[in-house]
Every structure is written in C-alpha cells, then in structure tokens.
Design a protein around this motif. Structure first.
Motif, PDB file in Angstrom:
ATOM      1  N   LYS A 106       0.855  -1.208  -0.121  1.00  0.00           N
ATOM      2  CA  LYS A 106       0.000  -0.028  -0.138  1.00  0.00           C
ATOM      3  C   LYS A 106       0.905   1.257   0.026  1.00  0.00           C
ATOM      4  N   VAL A 107       2.005   1.154   0.742  1.00  0.00           N
ATOM      5  CA  VAL A 107       2.773   2.312   0.715  1.00  0.00           C
ATOM      6  C   VAL A 107       3.381   2.640  -0.656  1.00  0.00           C
ATOM      7  N   GLU A 108       3.581   1.620  -1.589  1.00  0.00           N
ATOM      8  CA  GLU A 108       4.127   1.878  -2.804  1.00  0.00           C
ATOM      9  C   GLU A 108       2.955   2.303  -3.768  1.00  0.00           C
ATOM     10  N   THR A 109       1.767   1.882  -3.411  1.00  0.00           N
ATOM     11  CA  THR A 109       0.667   2.404  -4.217  1.00  0.00           C
ATOM     12  C   THR A 109       0.684   3.797  -4.169  1.00  0.00           C
ATOM     13  N   LEU A 110       0.474   4.131  -2.558  1.00  0.00           N
ATOM     14  CA  LEU A 110       0.449   5.687  -2.431  1.00  0.00           C
ATOM     15  C   LEU A 110       1.441   6.625  -3.002  1.00  0.00           C
ATOM     16  N   ILE A 111       2.602   6.151  -2.739  1.00  0.00           N
ATOM     17  CA  ILE A 111       4.001   6.511  -3.493  1.00  0.00           C
ATOM     18  C   ILE A 111       3.780   6.957  -4.955  1.00  0.00           C
ATOM     19  N   GLU A 112       3.654   5.924  -5.649  1.00  0.00           N
ATOM     20  CA  GLU A 112       3.189   5.657  -7.091  1.00  0.00           C
ATOM     21  C   GLU A 112       2.306   6.822  -7.467  1.00  0.00           C
ATOM     22  N   ALA A 113       1.035   6.876  -6.771  1.00  0.00           N
ATOM     23  CA  ALA A 113       0.070   7.881  -7.129  1.00  0.00           C
ATOM     24  C   ALA A 113       0.499   9.349  -7.040  1.00  0.00           C
ATOM     25  N   ARG A 114       1.582   9.501  -6.037  1.00  0.00           N
ATOM     26  CA  ARG A 114       2.185  10.786  -6.230  1.00  0.00           C
ATOM     27  C   ARG A 114       3.335  10.948  -7.039  1.00  0.00           C
ATOM     28  N   GLY A 115       3.589   9.965  -7.810  1.00  0.00           N
ATOM     29  CA  GLY A 115       4.672  10.295  -8.870  1.00  0.00           C
ATOM     30  C   GLY A 115       5.954   9.662  -8.540  1.00  0.00           C
ATOM     31  N   GLY A 116       6.054   9.108  -7.424  1.00  0.00           N
ATOM     32  CA  GLY A 116       7.261   8.425  -6.986  1.00  0.00           C
ATOM     33  C   GLY A 116       7.760   7.234  -7.868  1.00  0.00           C
ATOM     34  N   GLU A 117       9.218   7.194  -8.062  1.00  0.00           N
ATOM     35  CA  GLU A 117       9.688   6.208  -8.817  1.00  0.00           C
ATOM     36  C   GLU A 117      10.669   5.083  -8.093  1.00  0.00           C
ATOM     37  N   ARG A 118      11.097   5.885  -6.886  1.00  0.00           N
ATOM     38  CA  ARG A 118      12.159   4.792  -6.338  1.00  0.00           C
ATOM     39  C   ARG A 118      11.932   5.046  -4.874  1.00  0.00           C
ATOM     40  N   LEU A 119      11.797   3.993  -4.294  1.00  0.00           N
ATOM     41  CA  LEU A 119      11.673   3.871  -2.668  1.00  0.00           C
ATOM     42  C   LEU A 119      12.949   3.606  -2.096  1.00  0.00           C
ATOM     43  N   TYR A 120      13.558   4.265  -1.159  1.00  0.00           N
ATOM     44  CA  TYR A 120      14.730   3.846  -0.674  1.00  0.00           C
ATOM     45  C   TYR A 120      14.413   3.524   0.845  1.00  0.00           C
ATOM     46  N   ILE A 121      15.304   2.156   1.484  1.00  0.00           N
ATOM     47  CA  ILE A 121      15.192   1.746   2.839  1.00  0.00           C
ATOM     48  C   ILE A 121      16.237   1.571   3.351  1.00  0.00           C
ATOM     49  N   GLU A 122      16.742   2.482   4.369  1.00  0.00           N
ATOM     50  CA  GLU A 122      17.836   2.250   5.214  1.00  0.00           C
ATOM     51  C   GLU A 122      17.507   1.367   6.571  1.00  0.00           C
ATOM     52  N   THR A 123      18.433   0.416   6.623  1.00  0.00           N
ATOM     53  CA  THR A 123      18.339  -0.565   7.781  1.00  0.00           C
ATOM     54  C   THR A 123      19.663  -0.977   8.168  1.00  0.00           C
ATOM     55  N   SER A 124      19.795  -1.823   9.329  1.00  0.00           N
ATOM     56  CA  SER A 124      21.204  -2.226   9.872  1.00  0.00           C
ATOM     57  C   SER A 124      21.449  -3.473   9.321  1.00  0.00           C
ATOM     58  N   GLY A 125      22.755  -3.651   9.267  1.00  0.00           N
ATOM     59  CA  GLY A 125      23.563  -4.812   8.791  1.00  0.00           C
ATOM     60  C   GLY A 125      23.817  -5.750   9.966  1.00  0.00           C
ATOM     61  N   ARG A 126      23.367  -5.354  11.205  1.00  0.00           N
ATOM     62  CA  ARG A 126      23.505  -6.202  12.433  1.00  0.00           C
ATOM     63  C   ARG A 126      22.829  -7.764  12.315  1.00  0.00           C
ATOM     64  N   PRO A 127      23.389  -8.709  12.938  1.00  0.00           N
ATOM     65  CA  PRO A 127      22.622  -9.859  12.724  1.00  0.00           C
ATOM     66  C   PRO A 127      21.246  -9.936  13.015  1.00  0.00           C
ATOM     67  N   ASP A 128      20.916  -9.248  14.194  1.00  0.00           N
ATOM     68  CA  ASP A 128      19.537  -9.346  14.699  1.00  0.00           C
ATOM     69  C   ASP A 128      18.412  -8.550  13.606  1.00  0.00           C
ATOM     70  N   TYR A 129      19.180  -7.900  12.758  1.00  0.00           N
ATOM     71  CA  TYR A 129      18.403  -7.231  11.510  1.00  0.00           C
ATOM     72  C   TYR A 129      18.094  -8.186  10.337  1.00  0.00           C
ATOM     73  N   GLU A 130      18.513  -9.581  10.619  1.00  0.00           N
ATOM     74  CA  GLU A 130      18.500 -10.468   9.349  1.00  0.00           C
ATOM     75  C   GLU A 130      17.232 -10.625   8.892  1.00  0.00           C
ATOM     76  N   ASP A 131      16.196 -10.831   9.731  1.00  0.00           N
ATOM     77  CA  ASP A 131      14.944 -11.114   9.364  1.00  0.00           C
ATOM     78  C   ASP A 131      14.495  -9.728   8.374  1.00  0.00           C
ATOM     79  N   THR A 132      14.683  -8.582   9.019  1.00  0.00           N
ATOM     80  CA  THR A 132      14.311  -7.300   8.220  1.00  0.00           C
ATOM     81  C   THR A 132      14.777  -7.423   6.880  1.00  0.00           C
ATOM     82  N   ARG A 133      16.154  -7.616   6.931  1.00  0.00           N
ATOM     83  CA  ARG A 133      16.798  -7.569   5.470  1.00  0.00           C
ATOM     84  C   ARG A 133      16.232  -8.486   4.479  1.00  0.00           C
ATOM     85  N   ARG A 134      16.108  -9.682   5.037  1.00  0.00           N
ATOM     86  CA  ARG A 134      15.383 -10.765   4.376  1.00  0.00           C
ATOM     87  C   ARG A 134      13.954 -10.304   3.784  1.00  0.00           C
TER      88      ARG A 134
END
Lengths: 176, 176
Positions: A106-134
C-alpha cells in the motif's frame, strides 16, 4: 467477533492514540533503542500537529480496533521522484502473517500515485536485523549500498531500493 | 587595505546578514537550483532562530568584511559518531584559492572535537559537478556509494566518506 471486525483496515489519517500505538509496536520488537522509539513517536506527533503539511506520511494497519503495524515514509527533498521509507514495523506477536507485505504494497501504491519512482530503505547490517533484510530482499528491493560502521562500530547501514511503477500484488486493505 | 583586513577569518556564530550571503555565494555558482538555494537559506535562518539548539552547524569564511564561503554540517541522528556535510560552497570569483580546503579542514576539526569519526558528503554525479567530486577525492574522501537517477533521471547521487581522527593539515583560520 464479527468477520468485519476481523478484517484488516489500513488508514493514513492518524489518531491521537497513534503515538502510544507506535511506541507499543516498536517496543514489542527487541530491535529498537529507546532513542529510536522516541524519534518515531515524534514523527507521528509531528504529523498529528502539522496535518498534511507534515513531510511525513503515515499508514496504520488496524484489526478489531487494535493498531498492529505502521509505516512512515516521505519524499526526499530536492529530488524529482525519490522517496524514503523511514519505518515499517509490525507488533511482534502478529509478525509472519503478511501484515508487513500488505503495508509495503500500500505504501508503494500511495507513493506511485504521487509520482514516486524509487523507494529507498535504510536498515542495519547487524545480525539481529537479518529477518528485516530478508523481508526487503523478498519484496523485490535491491541492496544498493552498504556503509560500514555507520550507526556504530560493527553496526553497518544497508540501503535497499525498490523501483516503483512496476506491477505488484496489492493488498485489499482499505485506506481511510 | 591592511594585512589584518586581508586575512581569512572563520566563524561559527551566524549573523543576520548570513542568509543573504549564502544566497549570493550559491547564486554565484551555476550549480544550484532556486529550490536548493531556498533550502540553504532556511538552514541558516533556522540556526539563527534556534541558536545552538539547531541541529545545523555553520562555518563562514570572511575576508575584509565580506563573507566568501560557508559550510553547513550536522551529526546524523541515531548514529554514534557519523556526521553529514550538507553544504560547502565558495563564492565563484574566489574559487581555486584554497578557501574550500580551509573550510573543510576546520569542519573536520570541529566535528572531531565533538567525537565524530566519519563525515559523509552527498553530491551529484552530473558532469557539471566534476570539479566538486574532484575536490572531495583530492581531500581524502572515499567514494562509498552511488545511486543511479536519485535526484532525477540522469542525475545520480554520489556519496563520499571522510574518515576523521586521522592527522590532517589544518588551516590557520580563527573561529570566533
């Protein structure tokens, strides 16, 4: 509980209870520091005070009157069509049920509706963020940059990018 | 003009004339859009209004009563020791005389004094930014990431990183 009460509802307009919901959702996971939770609360409070003038866009997922997940995103200043996803988080006991996927679609749809073409996401490289990165990797987000020791020694920043305006499955969630 | 009036002075405390100086310095170069200049003015105005509570740190280079260059930088929230250099710009007719080097060295010293270990600099990959990129490369900044089409189609973001707390030549400029 009726079927209606069980269905997931997505809404963009924040409520006065949302700062507390955000604190509860983030606190239920063990990933976030007290400082990060404070910053997330402040983003939501800013949006409530500023209304649509706020640079932050919010999306909440409610079920049966309870707020179970949220996302916060915004356009990157001085860019034509780049957006940042600042937060996406699901109450810990409700993880693994597709809530994050529904929110992200839904976030993607809302951004596309406003003309967005790229969505950037910053996260951590720590082992406990592995599920997040996956999670991001399995949602067609490309790993585009890594910054060693960015957050702290041994805590790298990893940046993903999701190219928008491509066909994707969208959740049936309704947005108020 | 006396020798004293000719010497370069660096100062961190902004003056009420600085928003205009920043607009003049950025406008003298052809790199910056009207929107970028507005954003830079607002950073300086924010610092004047908020004082040291502002998240933006400023450094100005004055000579003979005229402000010829400035830098704007700040710590990256939620990181242990990462900082961003938002702006560094020299009045066009005074370029090539080491003003940018003096400012950058002083910015590094100020950040190191606050415990900073890494300085990140985002700039454009456009051909007209080649001198800018060469400036950072010649000041021991490493190119650490590139984001194709980040600012606009054909306008990539290039990120440099300068590792701090290493010995470096510091300019003699005085900071008020």
């Amino acid at each position: 509980m009726s079927a209606k009460a069980d269905s997931l509802r997505l809404r963009s307009t924040p409520r006065s209870s949302d700062p507390d919901s955000v604190e509860r959702i983030l606190g239920s996971n063990r990933l976030f520091s007290a400082e990060e939770i404070t910053v997330a609360r402040e983003l939501v409070e800013d949006r409530i005070v500023e209304g649509s003038r706020s640079e932050y866009h919010l999306l909440f997922a409610d079920r049966g009157g309870e707020t179970l997940a949220f996302a916060c995103f915004g356009s990157v200043p001085l860019t034509r069509s780049s957006w940042d996803l600042y937060w996406i988080a699901v109450e810990h006991s409700h993880r693994g049920r597709g809530l994050g996927s529904r929110l992200l679609a839904k976030v993607e749809t809302l951004i596309e509706a406003r003309g967005g073409e790229r969505l950037y996401i910053e996260t951590s490289g720590r082992p406990d963020y592995e599920d997040t990165r996956r999670f991001y990797e399995s949602h067609r987000c490309q790993r585009v940059a890594e910054y060693p020791d960015f957050y702290a020694p041994g805590d790298d920043k990893v940046v993903f990018m999701r190219r928008l305006r491509e066909p994707h499955a969208e959740g049936p969630g309704r947005v108020d």
